[in-house]
Design an enzyme around this catalytic site. Structure first.
Site, PDB file in Angstrom:
ATOM      1  N   LYS A 135      -8.061   3.623   2.006  1.00 40.29           N
ATOM      2  CA  LYS A 135      -7.285   4.846   1.812  1.00 40.29           C
ATOM      3  C   LYS A 135      -7.440   5.471   0.428  1.00 40.29           C
ATOM      4  O   LYS A 135      -7.674   6.671   0.305  1.00 40.29           O
ATOM      5  CB  LYS A 135      -5.804   4.578   2.141  1.00 40.29           C
ATOM      6  CG  LYS A 135      -5.556   4.586   3.650  1.00 40.29           C
ATOM      7  CD  LYS A 135      -4.204   4.094   4.033  1.00 40.29           C
ATOM      8  CE  LYS A 135      -4.092   2.592   3.992  1.00 40.29           C
ATOM      9  NZ  LYS A 135      -5.060   1.874   4.855  1.00 40.29           N
TER      10      LYS A 135
ATOM     11  N   LYS B 111     -17.277  29.012 -30.079  1.00 42.60           N
ATOM     12  CA  LYS B 111     -17.611  28.377 -28.809  1.00 42.60           C
ATOM     13  C   LYS B 111     -16.857  28.940 -27.608  1.00 42.60           C
ATOM     14  O   LYS B 111     -15.680  29.240 -27.701  1.00 42.60           O
ATOM     15  CB  LYS B 111     -17.327  26.871 -28.876  1.00 42.60           C
ATOM     16  CG  LYS B 111     -18.277  26.073 -29.738  1.00 42.60           C
ATOM     17  CD  LYS B 111     -19.720  26.088 -29.255  1.00 42.60           C
ATOM     18  CE  LYS B 111     -19.944  25.172 -28.084  1.00 42.60           C
ATOM     19  NZ  LYS B 111     -19.924  23.770 -28.440  1.00 42.60           N
TER      20      LYS B 111
ATOM     21  N   SER C 295       0.831  -1.217   0.000  1.00 43.90           N
ATOM     22  CA  SER C 295       0.000   0.000   0.000  1.00 43.90           C
ATOM     23  C   SER C 295       0.862   1.262   0.000  1.00 43.90           C
ATOM     24  O   SER C 295       0.335   2.373   0.076  1.00 43.90           O
ATOM     25  CB  SER C 295      -0.926   0.015   1.221  1.00 43.90           C
ATOM     26  OG  SER C 295      -0.182  -0.131   2.415  1.00 43.90           O
TER      27      SER C 295
ATOM     28  N   THR D  90     -39.839  26.224 -11.409  1.00 42.14           N
ATOM     29  CA  THR D  90     -40.119  24.861 -10.933  1.00 42.14           C
ATOM     30  C   THR D  90     -40.292  24.061 -12.215  1.00 42.14           C
ATOM     31  O   THR D  90     -40.802  24.595 -13.216  1.00 42.14           O
ATOM     32  CB  THR D  90     -41.397  24.762 -10.071  1.00 42.14           C
ATOM     33  OG1 THR D  90     -42.516  25.133 -10.874  1.00 42.14           O
ATOM     34  CG2 THR D  90     -41.328  25.670  -8.848  1.00 42.14           C
ATOM     35  N   HIS D  91     -39.855  22.830 -12.209  1.00 45.54           N
ATOM     36  CA  HIS D  91     -39.884  21.977 -13.422  1.00 45.54           C
ATOM     37  C   HIS D  91     -39.120  22.637 -14.572  1.00 45.54           C
ATOM     38  O   HIS D  91     -39.439  22.398 -15.740  1.00 45.54           O
ATOM     39  CB  HIS D  91     -41.320  21.670 -13.872  1.00 45.54           C
ATOM     40  CG  HIS D  91     -42.231  21.241 -12.772  1.00 45.54           C
ATOM     41  ND1 HIS D  91     -42.437  19.929 -12.440  1.00 45.54           N
ATOM     42  CD2 HIS D  91     -42.966  21.967 -11.884  1.00 45.54           C
ATOM     43  CE1 HIS D  91     -43.276  19.863 -11.409  1.00 45.54           C
ATOM     44  NE2 HIS D  91     -43.602  21.079 -11.054  1.00 45.54           N
TER      45      HIS D  91
ATOM     46  N   ASN E  53      -2.093  -2.418  12.974  1.00 41.76           N
ATOM     47  CA  ASN E  53      -3.549  -2.225  12.893  1.00 41.76           C
ATOM     48  C   ASN E  53      -4.009  -0.967  13.625  1.00 41.76           C
ATOM     49  O   ASN E  53      -4.815  -0.194  13.110  1.00 41.76           O
ATOM     50  CB  ASN E  53      -4.281  -3.464  13.431  1.00 41.76           C
ATOM     51  CG  ASN E  53      -4.005  -4.694  12.583  1.00 41.76           C
ATOM     52  OD1 ASN E  53      -3.400  -4.579  11.513  1.00 41.76           O
ATOM     53  ND2 ASN E  53      -4.427  -5.855  13.040  1.00 41.76           N
TER      54      ASN E  53
ATOM     55  N   ASN F 102     -16.929  27.422 -23.810  1.00 42.66           N
ATOM     56  CA  ASN F 102     -17.564  26.326 -23.076  1.00 42.66           C
ATOM     57  C   ASN F 102     -17.314  26.393 -21.570  1.00 42.66           C
ATOM     58  O   ASN F 102     -16.217  26.737 -21.147  1.00 42.66           O
ATOM     59  CB  ASN F 102     -17.033  24.979 -23.591  1.00 42.66           C
ATOM     60  CG  ASN F 102     -17.411  24.735 -25.034  1.00 42.66           C
ATOM     61  OD1 ASN F 102     -18.447  25.204 -25.491  1.00 42.66           O
ATOM     62  ND2 ASN F 102     -16.561  24.018 -25.744  1.00 42.66           N
TER      63      ASN F 102
ATOM     64  N   GLU G 125     -18.685  21.886 -15.894  1.00 40.29           N
ATOM     65  CA  GLU G 125     -19.039  20.527 -16.338  1.00 40.29           C
ATOM     66  C   GLU G 125     -18.177  19.481 -15.637  1.00 40.29           C
ATOM     67  O   GLU G 125     -18.654  18.414 -15.248  1.00 40.29           O
ATOM     68  CB  GLU G 125     -18.871  20.399 -17.850  1.00 40.29           C
ATOM     69  CG  GLU G 125     -19.918  21.190 -18.619  1.00 40.29           C
ATOM     70  CD  GLU G 125     -19.637  21.186 -20.119  1.00 40.29           C
ATOM     71  OE1 GLU G 125     -19.828  20.146 -20.739  1.00 40.29           O
ATOM     72  OE2 GLU G 125     -19.193  22.231 -20.634  1.00 40.29           O
TER      73      GLU G 125
ATOM     74  N   SER H  94     -13.388  25.644 -28.437  1.00 37.62           N
ATOM     75  CA  SER H  94     -13.510  24.397 -29.182  1.00 37.62           C
ATOM     76  C   SER H  94     -12.407  24.353 -30.227  1.00 37.62           C
ATOM     77  O   SER H  94     -11.991  25.399 -30.743  1.00 37.62           O
ATOM     78  CB  SER H  94     -14.879  24.357 -29.860  1.00 37.62           C
ATOM     79  OG  SER H  94     -14.825  23.529 -30.997  1.00 37.62           O
TER      80      SER H  94
HETATM   81  N1  ARG Z   1      -1.158  -1.400   4.968  1.00 36.21           N
HETATM   82  C1  ARG Z   1      -2.115  -1.839   5.926  1.00 36.21           C
HETATM   83  C2  ARG Z   1      -3.429  -1.088   5.734  1.00 36.21           C
HETATM   84  O1  ARG Z   1      -3.390  -0.094   5.084  1.00 36.21           O
HETATM   85  C3  ARG Z   1      -1.621  -1.624   7.313  1.00 36.21           C
HETATM   86  C4  ARG Z   1      -2.105  -2.561   8.335  1.00 36.21           C
HETATM   87  C5  ARG Z   1      -1.621  -3.915   8.032  1.00 36.21           C
HETATM   88  N2  ARG Z   1      -1.845  -4.827   9.064  1.00 36.21           N
HETATM   89  C6  ARG Z   1      -1.735  -6.128   8.857  1.00 36.21           C
HETATM   90  N3  ARG Z   1      -1.889  -6.865   9.851  1.00 36.21           N
HETATM   91  N4  ARG Z   1      -1.519  -6.620   7.689  1.00 36.21           N
HETATM   92  O2  ARG Z   1      -4.482  -1.450   6.174  1.00 36.21           O
END
Ligand code: ARG
Length: 463
Positions: free
Chosen positions: A324, A282, A22, A154-155, A109, A284, A289, A276
């Site tokens: 994340k 144009k 990660s 409205t509408h 954790n 835009n 958007e 454009s």
């Molecule tokens: N990279 C992990 C996460 O984002 C961190 C926690 C990992 N814990 C584990 N026991 N594998 O959730």
């Protein structure tokens, strides 16, 4: 090296390592990871879990890493599993065995649960500031066009006359509620999970209130399983941000309509419009958007978070690593949308004459015409019918209620007299609606004053 050697005889398959890792996205939380670790080490030292001198060395080592990352002399090693692994490895490289003591009474954790909270808490402050700036920008435009008559819809059919300031201030109210929702999300996010360990806390005599205090949390999480399993703070933030995007998207949609030749109520500044490649005429509204389009990403992020979490048994599961990218993306998306939207709104040129022209067609004073008869003593339903007949007559003759001759009025209903022309003048229709929350100029100015007061109060309570 991964943090979990010992039991294993082989390294993780190279491609699978990329899949499992990660670090490409949790590297965003490098500073927060260090701050959390400094608080943890300080607490371990204070509680006598590790020697005070070692705790000090760890804190200095971590500060050194932060400095080197910020100056660019140290680069994050993207082959590591995650930011936590990288930091511990780097600290140990610098301090030797002392570095290895940092992870006492802690698990990745509770570490990751902590880091995300610290990270999002800061990001939320930036978002709050941006929404306040947008709300103030709305106030500036609304104040300038507090008395500018336009058709209300409205509408998407012309309905009753309102003012442009009133229309804008509707959005200010929405963004004020968004501020409240974000502040609420931060309140519940701002609770310390550290000390939850892997899931069952720890047998070391730690004092969790120390890290709570050091890291500026308002409280300490009361259940270690919840401490490592809870991601509702991410969902809550993503939900609040999704609603922000709904508001931005509706506002964008209206700006897009207003820029069209069919409306031409506003013109966007060249700096916030695009051309454009083939049609030279144009101009835009791409920015509006894109904001409308990007709302889809944020709703997707919320859906991803809800779906990732909904089937997970307690406590931590690796699925949660997916939190994340989703929450970071929603934060980044809202941030970039606000960065473009607010100056686009601030520089938007308003075309009151076109609004006035549109308000003059479409019989948007018909309700007022009926109300005029009611004031003369007719029951509303009869007044409604008489006015409907008049509108049909106008369409037949190519007139408006303002230009229709008095004989025509009196043919339909004898109660009409010359006073009707004043009663149905658009300015009078709008200014007559001066009740609390109405579109009259004075009411719009009162709305602006109130919103500004709330923004100021908010700024004061935070400083
Ligand atoms: N990279 C992990 C996460 O984002 C961190 C926690 C990992 N814990 C584990 N026991 N594998 O959730």
């Amino acid at each position: 090296m991964p943090l979990w050697t010992g039991r294993f005889q082989k390294e993780l398959d190279q491609k699978t390592n990329d899949f499992n890792s990660s670090i490409s996205f949790d590297c965003k939380m490098a500073r927060q990871d260090i701050e959390g670790s400094i608080a943890h080490a300080t607490m371990l030292g204070q509680c006598g879990v590790i020697d005070k001198s070692e705790a000090d060395a760890i804190c200095q080592g971590l500060e050194g890493i932060l400095k080197d990352l910020q100056s660019g002399t140290l680069e994050i090693d993207m082959t590591q599993e995650d930011i936590h692994t990288f930091m511990e490895g780097e600290l140990t490289r610098r301090l030797g065995d002392t570095g290895k003591r940092l992870h006492t009474a802690r698990s990745r954790n509770d570490q990751v649960a902590l880091d995300i909270r610290l990270y999002l808490r800061e990001e939320a402050q930036g978002l709050l500031e941006q929404i306040k700036e947008l709300t103030e920008t709305i106030c500036v435009q609304a104040e300038a066009f507090a008395g500018t008559v336009m058709p209300g819809y409205t509408h998407l059919q012309r309905a009753q006359p309102i003012t442009f300031g009133h229309h804008l201030m509707a959005y200010a109210e929405m963004f004020l509620r968004d501020l409240g929702r974000l502040q609420d999300a931060v309140k519940r996010m701002n609770v310390n999970p550290l000390g939850s360990g892997a899931l069952a806390s720890t047998t070391y005599p730690i004092d969790r209130t120390v890290t709570t205090r050091l890291l500026g949390f308002s409280d300490t999480m009361r259940n270690s399983l919840d401490g490592v399993s809870d991601r509702d703070f991410c969902m809550e933030l993503a939900a609040a941000l999704s609603i922000v995007m709904v508001h931005l998207s509706r506002f964008s949609e209206e700006i897009i309509l207003w820029c069209s030749w069919e409306f031409k109520f506003v013109e966007l500044d060249d700096a916030f419009s695009t051309g454009s490649s083939i049609m030279p005429q144009k101009k835009n509204p791409d920015i509006a958007e894109l904001v409308r389009g990007k709302s889809g990403r944020v709703f997707g992020d919320l859906t991803a978070l809800l779906t990732v979490m909904k089937g997970l048994p307690l406590a931590y599961n690796k699925d949660m690593q997916e939190d994340k990218e989703a929450i970071f993306d929603s934060v980044e998306t809202v941030k970039i949308c606000l960065t473009a939207f607010t100056p686009m709104l601030a520089t938007m040129k308003v075309l009151p004459e076109n609004m006035r022209k549109a308000a003059a067609g479409g019989f948007i004073n018909a309700t007022d015409c009926a109300d005029y008869l009611v004031k003369k003593g007719l029951p509303f339903r009869d007044a409604y019918k008489a006015t409907g007949t008049l509108v049909a007559r106008c369409i037949e003759l190519g007139e408006t209620l303002e230009t229709l001759p008095m004989e025509e009025y009196q043919t339909v209903c004898e109660a009409f007299d010359e006073g009707v022309y004043e009663a149905i003048s658009l300015e009078n229709c709008v200014n007559g609606r001066s009740v609390l929350g109405g579109p009259a100029r004075e009411s719009v100015l009162a709305q602006v004053k109130r919103v500004r007061g709330l923004l100021r109060e908010d700024a004061a309570s935070e400083s």
